[in-house]
Design a protein around this motif. Structure first.
Motif, short mmCIF file in Angstrom:
data_model
loop_
_atom_site.label_atom_id
_atom_site.label_comp_id
_atom_site.label_asym_id
_atom_site.label_seq_id
_atom_site.Cartn_x
_atom_site.Cartn_y
_atom_site.Cartn_z
N LEU A 1 33.05 32.18 49.03
CA LEU A 1 31.80 32.33 48.30
C LEU A 1 31.34 33.79 48.31
O LEU A 1 30.85 34.31 47.31
CB LEU A 1 30.74 31.45 48.98
CG LEU A 1 29.73 30.79 48.10
CD1 LEU A 1 30.43 29.89 47.10
CD2 LEU A 1 28.79 29.94 48.95
N GLN A 2 31.54 34.42 49.47
CA GLN A 2 31.14 35.82 49.56
C GLN A 2 32.00 36.67 48.63
O GLN A 2 31.52 37.62 48.01
CB GLN A 2 31.19 36.32 51.00
CG GLN A 2 29.80 36.20 51.64
CD GLN A 2 29.82 35.88 53.13
OE1 GLN A 2 30.88 35.77 53.74
NE2 GLN A 2 28.64 35.72 53.71
N GLN A 3 33.27 36.27 48.50
CA GLN A 3 34.16 36.94 47.57
C GLN A 3 33.67 36.78 46.12
O GLN A 3 33.67 37.72 45.34
CB GLN A 3 35.55 36.34 47.67
CG GLN A 3 36.61 37.36 47.94
CD GLN A 3 37.92 36.67 48.29
OE1 GLN A 3 38.06 35.45 48.20
NE2 GLN A 3 38.88 37.46 48.70
N LEU A 4 33.24 35.56 45.82
CA LEU A 4 32.69 35.30 44.49
C LEU A 4 31.46 36.16 44.26
O LEU A 4 31.25 36.69 43.15
CB LEU A 4 32.29 33.84 44.34
CG LEU A 4 33.43 32.86 44.22
CD1 LEU A 4 32.89 31.45 44.10
CD2 LEU A 4 34.28 33.19 43.02
N GLY A 5 30.66 36.29 45.29
CA GLY A 5 29.49 37.16 45.21
C GLY A 5 29.91 38.57 44.82
O GLY A 5 29.28 39.21 43.98
N GLY A 6 31.02 39.04 45.42
CA GLY A 6 31.55 40.37 45.10
C GLY A 6 31.93 40.45 43.62
O GLY A 6 31.62 41.43 42.94
N ALA A 7 32.59 39.38 43.14
CA ALA A 7 33.01 39.35 41.73
C ALA A 7 31.80 39.37 40.80
O ALA A 7 31.79 40.06 39.78
CB ALA A 7 33.87 38.12 41.47
N LEU A 8 30.76 38.62 41.19
CA LEU A 8 29.53 38.63 40.38
C LEU A 8 28.91 40.02 40.37
O LEU A 8 28.47 40.52 39.33
CB LEU A 8 28.51 37.63 40.94
CG LEU A 8 28.77 36.15 40.72
CD1 LEU A 8 27.72 35.32 41.45
CD2 LEU A 8 28.74 35.83 39.24
N GLY A 9 28.87 40.62 41.56
CA GLY A 9 28.27 41.94 41.70
C GLY A 9 28.95 42.96 40.80
O GLY A 9 28.32 43.86 40.24
N ALA A 10 30.28 42.80 40.63
CA ALA A 10 31.04 43.74 39.81
C ALA A 10 30.64 43.64 38.33
O ALA A 10 30.84 44.57 37.56
CB ALA A 10 32.53 43.49 39.97
#
Ligand code: HEM
Ligand code: SF4
Lengths: 407, 63
Positions: A184-193
Motif C-alpha cells: 500500500l505504501q508503494q501504491l502511495g508512492g505511485a500516486l505521489g508520482a
C-alpha cells in the motif's frame, strides 16, 4: 473485565452471540486486549459517543505514540487516515471540499459505468456456469469504480485492489497484514508520482481535484493528496464487496426471500438497509476520550480508548424489534453501518448504488445459482471488515451479452 | 405542513431524499437543504416517512 478481541477467529465465528451478550449484560464493557479499551455496544451509548466529537476524538497523533489519541483503529493504523482521523473545525473544511465528489448526483452519474462493469464481469463467468462472487464480481466492480472515482488507469485495478483486500482480511499487525501495508505504501508512492503533473494539467477524477483544491485557503500538500486518495480507495474497495458476499450467502440460505427480492425490485431499497444492519461490513471503529465522562454505568477516563461496535448496536433490541431476524421491509431502520454524526461514511451513496447494481445483476443473470458452502471462506479476521475471501457458486450457464469492460 | 431540517444535525445520510425527493431537496454538498420549507400538497405521508427515516433525527414536521 473481558478479553473482547475483535480480531480473533472466536469473535469472527460468534460475533452475533458476543454482541447479544454484551448488549444484555455489559453494554459498556472493558477489554484488556491491545493495552485496554472500552467496548460500546448499545445504540444509545454508541450514538452519544459518535456524535460528541469533542469528548470522543478521532485524532491520530502519529508523531507521538505516547499520546493516547491514536485514531479510529485499535490497535492504531500505521498510516494516517486523512481526514477520517481529523476533528472539527479543520475536519469540516476537508469534508466540504470532498462532499461533492460523493453526492447522490455523483453516484447516479456513475451508474452506467458500474452497470457496464457488472455486465462485463458477469459475461466472463456466465458461459462456464461457475463464478466466485468475491473474486469475479464483488472485488473487481467496486475496485474499478473506485479507480474511476479517483481518476486512475482502470487497467491497474488488480495492483490496487489486492493489497486493499489483504489489509482488511488479515489480523492487524500480522505478517500478511504488514506485507499488504508495504504494498500500500508503494501504491502511495505511485500516486505521489502522479501529483506534480496533476498540479498543472486538468484531468478527470478526485486525485486531480485534490491537486487543485484548497482547504482553508491553502493548497493541499502532496502527502495529504496521497493519503486522502488512499483512504478513499480503502473505503471503496472492500466494504461493498463484504456487503454483497454476506447478502448472497444469506440469500442462499433463504430461497423464499431470494425469490421475493428477484421478483420485486422495489423491495431492494429497504432490503439494502436491512442487509447493512444485519451484516455490518465495518463492525467497529474507535475514538479516544478527551475528558472524564460517565457512559452507561461506567466511568470513562480522559485518554481511554473506546471501540464503537456498530455490529452490536445494530442488534440492540431497544431500537430494533426482533433484531436477529431479517425483515426485508424493516422501517424505520436507523442502523449504524455507515456510522453516524459528522464522519458518516462519505461513500454511502456509492456503496448503496454499487451493491444494488451487483445484486441485481446476479439475480437477473444467474437466478438459479447455488453457493458452494463448503468451499466458501470467510476473512481470517473480521476486526476491520466482515467479509469473505472466496464465495464460489455454480449456476446454469447463460449466453454472454458481449459487454466489454468500461475504459 | 412544514418541514425543518436542522443543519447542526444533518450529516447527509440522504434517507429523507431517497423516500421523498420532492419534499427534501439536496444542497450542492449532497445533504438535505437546511431550514424550513412547505411540504408540497399531497406529499404529507412521504414527508413523514422521510422524517422517520433520518437516523440523526434531524427533521421535524409541524403545521
Ligand atoms: C457497505 C459499504 C461501506 C461501509 C459499511 C462503510 C462504513 C464506513 C463507516 C462506518 C465510516 C465512519 C468512520 C468513522 O466514523 O470514523 C466510513 C467512513 C468513510 N468511508 Fe465508508 N463504508 C462503505 C463504503 C464506502 C465506499 C464505497 C467509499 C468510497 C467510495 C467509502 C469511503 C469512506 C471514507 C472516505 C470515509 C471517511 C469519512 C470521513 O471521516 O469524513 N466507504 N465508512
Ligand atoms: S436523512 Fe437526515 S441526516 Fe440524512 S440528509 Fe436527510 S436530514 Fe440529513
Amino acid at each position: 473485565m473481558t478479553t473482547f478481541d475483535h480480531y480473533t477467529t472466536g469473535y469472527r465465528d460468534n460475533w452475533q452471540r458476543i454482541a447479544d451478550e454484551n448488549l444484555a449484560r455489559c453494554p459498556v464493557a472493558r477489554s484488556d486486549a491491545y493495552g485496554g479499551f472500552w467496548v460500546v455496544s448499545d445504540h444509545a451509548s454508541l450514538s452519544r459517543v459518535i456524535r460528541d466529537d469533542e469528548t470522543f476524538t478521532s485524532t491520530h497523533n502519529m508523531a507521538d505514540p505516547s499520546d493516547p489519541r491514536q485514531g479510529i483503529v485499535i490497535p492504531p493504523n500505521p498510516m494516517l487516515q486523512v481526514p477520517m482521523e481529523f476533528d472539527p473545525p479543520i475536519y469540516n473544511a476537508y469534508r466540504r471540499m470532498l462532499n461533492p465528489y460523493f453526492s447522490p448526483t455523483a453516484a447516479r452519474a456513475m451508474e452506467p459505468f458500474v452497470r457496464q462493469a457488472v455486465d462485463a464481469f458477469l459475461d466472463r463467468a456466465c458461459a462456464s456456469g461457475r463464478i466466485d462472487f468475491v473474486r469475479d464480481l464483488g472485488n473487481p466492480v467496486p475496485a474499478l469504480a473506485t479507480m474511476r472515482l479517483v481518476g486512475l488507469p482502470l487497467d491497474d485495478w488488480e495492483t490496487y485492489a489486492e493489497p486493499m483486500h489483504g489489509i482488511v482480511s488479515f489480523p492487524a499487525g500480522g505478517p500478511e497484514y504488514l506485507r499488504c501495508m508495504a504494498a500500500l505504501q508503494q501504491l502511495g508512492g505511485a500516486l505521489g508520482a502522479l501529483v506534480p503533473r496533476l498540479r498543472t494539467e486538468r484531468a478527470d477524477g478526485l486525485l486531480s481535484g485534490l491537486c487543485r483544491a484548497t482547504v482553508d485557503g491553502k493548497a493541499l500538500p502532496d502527502g495529504e493528496v496521497v493519503l486522502i486518495a488512499l483512504l478513499v480507495m480503502q473505503g471503496g474497495v472492500d466494504t461493498t464487496t463484504a456487503l454483497l458476499a454476506n447478502t448472497l450467502w444469506w440469500l442462499d440460505e433463504h430461497p423464499a426471500q431470494r425469490e421475493q427480492l428477484a421478483g420485486k425490485p422495489e423491495l431492494l431499497e429497504h432490503a439494502t438497509e436491512e442487509f447493512l444492519r444485519l451484516f455490518t461490513p465495518v463492525p467497529a471503529l474507535a475514538r479516544t476520550a478527551t475528558k472524564d465522562v460517565t457512559l452507561g454505568d461506567q466511568e470513562i477516563r480522559a485518554g481511554d480508548r473506546v471501540l464503537m461496535s456498530f455490529a452490536a448496536a445494530n442488534r440492540d433490541p431497544a431500537v430494533f424489534e426482533d433484531p436477529g431476524t431479517a425483515r426485508l421491509d424493516r422501517f424505520p431502520n436507523p442502523h449504524t453501518a455507515f456510522g453516524l454524526g459528522i464522519h458518516r461514511c462519505i461513500g454511502s451513496n456509492f456503496a448503496r448504488s454499487w451493491f444494488q447494481l451487483m445484486l441485481r445483476g446476479v439475480l437477473d443473470r444467474m437466478p438459479d445459482h447455488r453457493i458452494d458452502r463448503a468451499a466458501a471462506r470467510r476473512n481470517e479476521s473480521i476486526g476491520i471488515i466482515n467479509g469473505f475471501v472466496d464465495l464460489p457458486a455454480t449456476f446454469t450457464p447463460g449466453e454472454p451479452r458481449g459487454v466489454e469492460l468500461p475504459r | 405542513m412544514k418541514s425543518t431540517v436542522d443543519e447542526r444535525r444533518c450529516v447527509g445520510h440522504v434517507r429523507c431524499h431517497a423516500l421523498a425527493p420532492q419534499v427534501y431537496p439536496l444542497d450542492e454538498q449532497g445533504y438535505a437543504a437546511p431550514g424550513e420549507r412547505a411540504v408540497p400538497a399531497g406529499r404529507e405521508a412521504a414527508a413523514e416517512r422521510g422524517a422517520a427515516a433520518c437516523p440523526e433525527g434531524a427533521i421535524s414536521l409541524h403545521r
